[in-house]
Each structure stands twice: as C-alpha cells, then as structure tokens.
Scaffold this motif. Structure first.
Motif, PDB file in Angstrom:
ATOM      1  N   LEU A  34       2.677   9.060   4.394  1.00 26.44           N
ATOM      2  CA  LEU A  34       2.629   9.028   2.935  1.00 26.44           C
ATOM      3  C   LEU A  34       1.275   9.504   2.428  1.00 26.44           C
ATOM      4  CD1 LEU A  34       4.438   5.644   2.216  1.00 26.44           C
ATOM      5  CD2 LEU A  34       5.271   7.925   1.587  1.00 26.44           C
ATOM      6  N   ARG A  35       0.219   9.054   3.069  1.00 25.92           N
ATOM      7  CA  ARG A  35      -1.132   9.387   2.604  1.00 25.92           C
ATOM      8  C   ARG A  35      -1.540  10.822   2.887  1.00 25.92           C
ATOM      9  NH1 ARG A  35      -4.283   3.667   3.930  1.00 25.92           N
ATOM     10  NH2 ARG A  35      -3.984   2.788   1.855  1.00 25.92           N
ATOM     11  N   LEU A  36      -0.710  11.572   3.606  1.00 21.70           N
ATOM     12  CA  LEU A  36      -0.964  12.999   3.769  1.00 21.70           C
ATOM     13  C   LEU A  36      -0.636  13.776   2.495  1.00 21.70           C
ATOM     14  CD1 LEU A  36       0.486  13.682   7.349  1.00 21.70           C
ATOM     15  CD2 LEU A  36      -1.925  13.543   6.695  1.00 21.70           C
ATOM     16  N   LEU A  37       0.198  13.180   1.647  1.00 22.38           N
ATOM     17  CA  LEU A  37       0.633  13.855   0.432  1.00 22.38           C
ATOM     18  C   LEU A  37      -0.323  13.575  -0.724  1.00 22.38           C
ATOM     19  CD1 LEU A  37       4.404  13.007   0.812  1.00 22.38           C
ATOM     20  CD2 LEU A  37       3.323  15.242   1.184  1.00 22.38           C
ATOM     21  N   PRO A  38      -0.564  14.560  -1.586  1.00 18.28           N
ATOM     22  CA  PRO A  38      -1.512  14.373  -2.688  1.00 18.28           C
ATOM     23  C   PRO A  38      -1.221  13.156  -3.552  1.00 18.28           C
ATOM     24  CG  PRO A  38      -0.922  16.690  -2.481  1.00 18.28           C
ATOM     25  CD  PRO A  38      -0.033  15.946  -1.526  1.00 18.28           C
ATOM     26  N   ALA A  39       0.040  12.863  -3.793  1.00 19.46           N
ATOM     27  CA  ALA A  39       0.385  11.739  -4.659  1.00 19.46           C
ATOM     28  C   ALA A  39      -0.069  10.409  -4.076  1.00 19.46           C
ATOM     29  CB  ALA A  39       1.894  11.709  -4.902  1.00 19.46           C
ATOM     30  N   TYR A  40      -0.200  10.337  -2.758  1.00 20.92           N
ATOM     31  CA  TYR A  40      -0.561   9.080  -2.094  1.00 20.92           C
ATOM     32  C   TYR A  40      -1.955   9.114  -1.468  1.00 20.92           C
ATOM     33  CZ  TYR A  40       4.357   7.570  -2.274  1.00 20.92           C
ATOM     34  OH  TYR A  40       5.606   7.182  -2.674  1.00 20.92           O
ATOM     35  N   ALA A  41      -2.685  10.192  -1.667  1.00 20.58           N
ATOM     36  CA  ALA A  41      -3.952  10.369  -0.954  1.00 20.58           C
ATOM     37  C   ALA A  41      -4.918   9.208  -1.171  1.00 20.58           C
ATOM     38  CB  ALA A  41      -4.598  11.688  -1.370  1.00 20.58           C
ATOM     39  N   ASP A  42      -4.946   8.653  -2.358  1.00 22.59           N
ATOM     40  CA  ASP A  42      -5.860   7.538  -2.658  1.00 22.59           C
ATOM     41  C   ASP A  42      -5.088   6.252  -2.931  1.00 22.59           C
ATOM     42  OD1 ASP A  42      -8.260   9.094  -2.522  1.00 22.59           O
ATOM     43  OD2 ASP A  42      -7.695   9.987  -4.444  1.00 22.59           O
ATOM     44  N   SER A  43      -3.967   6.115  -2.259  1.00 21.67           N
ATOM     45  CA  SER A  43      -3.104   4.966  -2.528  1.00 21.67           C
ATOM     46  C   SER A  43      -3.711   3.671  -2.023  1.00 21.67           C
ATOM     47  CB  SER A  43      -1.741   5.179  -1.872  1.00 21.67           C
ATOM     48  OG  SER A  43      -1.898   5.348  -0.477  1.00 21.67           O
ATOM     49  N   GLY A  44      -3.397   2.584  -2.744  1.00 24.45           N
ATOM     50  CA  GLY A  44      -3.735   1.266  -2.267  1.00 24.45           C
ATOM     51  C   GLY A  44      -2.712   0.802  -1.250  1.00 24.45           C
ATOM     52  N   LEU A  45      -3.058  -0.214  -0.478  1.00 22.74           N
ATOM     53  CA  LEU A  45      -2.154  -0.753   0.529  1.00 22.74           C
ATOM     54  C   LEU A  45      -2.255  -2.266   0.540  1.00 22.74           C
ATOM     55  CD1 LEU A  45      -0.224  -0.432   2.960  1.00 22.74           C
ATOM     56  CD2 LEU A  45      -2.265  -0.276   4.412  1.00 22.74           C
ATOM     57  N   VAL A  46      -1.116  -2.922   0.436  1.00 24.46           N
ATOM     58  CA  VAL A  46      -1.084  -4.377   0.524  1.00 24.46           C
ATOM     59  C   VAL A  46      -0.117  -4.776   1.631  1.00 24.46           C
ATOM     60  CG1 VAL A  46       0.684  -4.556  -1.279  1.00 24.46           C
ATOM     61  CG2 VAL A  46      -0.736  -6.536  -0.753  1.00 24.46           C
ATOM     62  N   ARG A  47      -0.556  -5.691   2.485  1.00 24.39           N
ATOM     63  CA  ARG A  47       0.266  -6.160   3.600  1.00 24.39           C
ATOM     64  C   ARG A  47       0.659  -7.611   3.323  1.00 24.39           C
ATOM     65  NH1 ARG A  47      -1.959  -6.707   8.200  1.00 24.39           N
ATOM     66  NH2 ARG A  47      -0.134  -6.128   9.466  1.00 24.39           N
ATOM     67  N   THR A  48       1.951  -7.815   3.083  1.00 26.28           N
ATOM     68  CA  THR A  48       2.439  -9.138   2.681  1.00 26.28           C
ATOM     69  C   THR A  48       3.932  -9.240   2.953  1.00 26.28           C
ATOM     70  OG1 THR A  48       2.615 -10.693   0.820  1.00 26.28           O
ATOM     71  CG2 THR A  48       2.916  -8.358   0.328  1.00 26.28           C
ATOM     72  N   ARG A  49       4.425 -10.458   2.978  1.00 25.86           N
ATOM     73  CA  ARG A  49       5.867 -10.683   3.020  1.00 25.86           C
ATOM     74  C   ARG A  49       6.345 -11.383   1.754  1.00 25.86           C
ATOM     75  NH1 ARG A  49       7.872  -9.630   8.136  1.00 25.86           N
ATOM     76  NH2 ARG A  49       6.283  -9.469   9.794  1.00 25.86           N
ATOM     77  N   ASP A  50       5.484 -11.490   0.771  1.00 22.13           N
ATOM     78  CA  ASP A  50       5.809 -12.152  -0.482  1.00 22.13           C
ATOM     79  C   ASP A  50       6.626 -11.201  -1.361  1.00 22.13           C
ATOM     80  OD1 ASP A  50       5.848 -13.271  -3.030  1.00 22.13           O
ATOM     81  OD2 ASP A  50       3.827 -14.089  -2.867  1.00 22.13           O
TER      82      ASP A  50
END
Length: 346
Positions: A34-50
């Motif tokens: 996903l982060r290879l694509l311009p739309a996601y290049a500066d994306s945030g990431l949250v790791r949760t099961r909530d």
C-alpha cells in the motif's frame, strides 16, 4: 476508546489499520505494498483489534472479518471467504487481496505504463505467481504438495529447508516468548509496533527486489530470447541449440513460454561476459524451471574434467570445464562451445 498516539506509527495520510499482537508475513507485505502507492506514501498505521478504532481507519488489512474492496476492507479470516487470484487455486490472504486490487497500479508505476498495458498485465501475474501466492498459501495453511498424495507415495524430505521461507523471515522478528516486555502497556505496544515496521520493511525489500528484477532484467530479456529462439535452426536443424549472442540474459521462463509445452531446446550457449574474446558457456536446459534434472546432461565421460585433459577426452580444443553434475560446461570460444553441444546431442 481511541488508540494512543504511540500506536500510530505514522501520522499523516490515510490511516491503515491492522491487528496487534503476533504479526505475519501477509499483513507485513500488505502494508508495504500500500505504501508504495502515492496515495498511501505518508499513511498512518494503527495496530489494534478494537472494532471502534478500526472503524476510523481508511483501509484495514488482515483484521475485522470483512472483505469489501469499495470500503477498503481486506480481511480473509471470515467464514465462507474463498477469493482467489484469477486463474490460480490458492485462497488469498491479506497480501493477496491488496495485490489483487492494487498490484496493477504498483507494476504500472514501476514500468511507467498504463495499467491495461500488456507488459503490466504480464508482470502483475508473474509477481503474484512467483512471490505473493506463496505468502497466501503459507498464511492459509496450504501445503506445496497434497499431503495425502505425498504420504501415499512414501516421499520424505532429504533435508530440512530451515528458516529460509518468507514467512520465517517475518516470524523471526516477532518478540520471543521469553523476551522481557515493558510493564507500561503503551511502551510495550510501541516496541511491538517497531518490530512490525521492521518486518514490513524486511519483506518489502524482498518484494521490491523481485519487482525490480522482473521489470529491469526479466522483461527486457524477452525480445533477446525470442530472437535467439527464432534463429535456433541455424545452429541445429532440429532447433535443439539456442545461442544468446552478446551476453547471457534470464532465459528459462521465456524459453518455456516460447516452447509452449513442446520441449525442443536442449542446450543454451552464451558468452561469460559481453567483452570481445570472452569464454563461452554451454548450459543444459532443465526439465522445469526449478528442476536440477537436465533434459539431456552433458556426456558422463566429460564430467568433472578441465582444460587440456578435457580436450583430450572430448576431442574438442579449448575446453575449460564440465561440471561434475553435467549440467554446465565451458569453452574458450563460441566454436568450441558449439562443437561441445553438437557432440553432446548424439
């Protein structure tokens, strides 16, 4: 309850969500792709099961129990999920789902071509079959061979493959069961998240290298192998000798495709380097891409010998060597290598 800032591993761009806890190769690669694509290049990431936190995410992979491409939900754990890549039998994991929907864009971006271009479609399928599908199978517990058929045939491994698979590369980056963990939950999660980022980067390096190899070397070799295949009758009436002029290129995949299920070429000749006066190699064509069994190995009497001794045994001047397994040899000149191939055909 909203996640703490420490769990948002990047803070700009659309937020990607995946599960916390033990991580696997599929979601690590999914995030990287996903982060290879311009739309996601500066994306945030949250790791949760909530579920409440996941609902705030722009894109969710490998968690949530939902596959909905329009809503950018890419989980595969839910009952009844049975999505495959076109023409392939393996059920997709989160990596496969992301590649299914975004793989063309990733390949098109690297090639600088439109997503519907023939070369893009070719590499899109090659990357899936030769990289992503293995992760899908690993994550879904699908064996390379049918276990019942293997057991019925009485086959056993000759040696352990060890921890060299893509899944193992990522698995080793998880915390070990006896590693000390910070007492503070936020610190513990931050440490786990840092490991995940390392895992995503590590498997991402392998994916990027595979894409670069196909785009930068494999694809440009196609026309060279095609030209040599067309001219092969110049060197043997039955077309059993293929000559790569100028320098060697990745030829196996292209040769098998050109033969289209009807094996004809037994030996491939190529110079060791493109410099004038370079030595030449003669390589036997394997029965299949990953096979160590040659269609027709070089003569047993030549194997394991070198230089003048091999000249005398083969009655061919300029010999350099023939491997003890008989799958490759060398000569100082093209004429010598071609004579080796011609004699080996008998």
């Amino acid at each position: 309850m909203a996640e703490s800032a420490s769990k948002r591993l990047k803070t700009s761009g659309p937020l990607i969500g995946t599960h916390s806890g033990h991580f696997h190769a599929d979601e690590a690669l999914a995030v990287h792709m996903l982060r290879l694509l311009p739309a996601y290049a500066d994306s945030g990431l949250v790791r949760t099961r909530d579920p409440a936190v996941l609902e705030t995410c722009h894109t969710v992979v490998d968690v949530g129990g939902e596959y909905d491409a329009e809503r950018r939900r890419f989980d595969h754990h839910q009952r009844g999920f049975a999505v495959n890549f076109p023409g392939r039998p393996t059920k997709l994991s989160s990596a496969g789902l992301v590649f299914l929907h975004y793989g063309r864009a990733i390949v098109a971006q690297r090639l600088g071509q439109a997503e519907d271009a023939p070369d893009v479609d070719l590499l899109y399928r090659r990357l899936y079959e030769n990289f992503v599908e293995a992760l899908d199978a690993h994550d879904n517990g699908i064996s390379v061979y049918d276990p019942k058929a293997v057991a019925a045939a009485g086959l056993e491994k000759n040696y352990s493959e060890g921890g060299f698979g893509l899944g193992a590369i990522v698995g080793r980056l998880n915390p070990r069961w006896n590693d000390p963990a910070p007492a503070d939950r936020a610190e513990a999660q931050a440490a786990e998240d840092a490991r995940f980022l390392k895992a995503s980067s590590r498997i991402g390096e392998e994916f990027d290298a595979e894409l670069e190899n196909y785009a930068g070397a494999w694809l440009p070799a196609r026309s060279i192998v095609q030209d040599a295949f067309t001219k092969r009758s110049q060197h043997d009436e039955q077309g059993r000798i293929l000559v790569l002029e100028g320098q060697s290129v990745p030829w196996k995949d292209h040769l098998y495709a050109l033969e289209d299920g009807t094996p004809s070429v037994l030996y491939v000749l190529y110079p060791e380097n493109p410099q004038p006066g370079a030595k030449w190699r003669i390589q036997c064509v394997p029965e299949s891409k990953d096979s160590f069994v040659s269609r027709k190995p070089l003569p047993e009497a030549w194997r394991g010998f070198r230089d003048e001794e091999l000249d005398g045994i083969s009655s061919i001047p300029g010999c350099v060597f023939v491997h003890a397994a008989g799958f490759i040899g060398g000569n100082k000149t093209f004429e010598g290598a071609k004579e080796m191939a011609t004699k080996a055909l008998v």
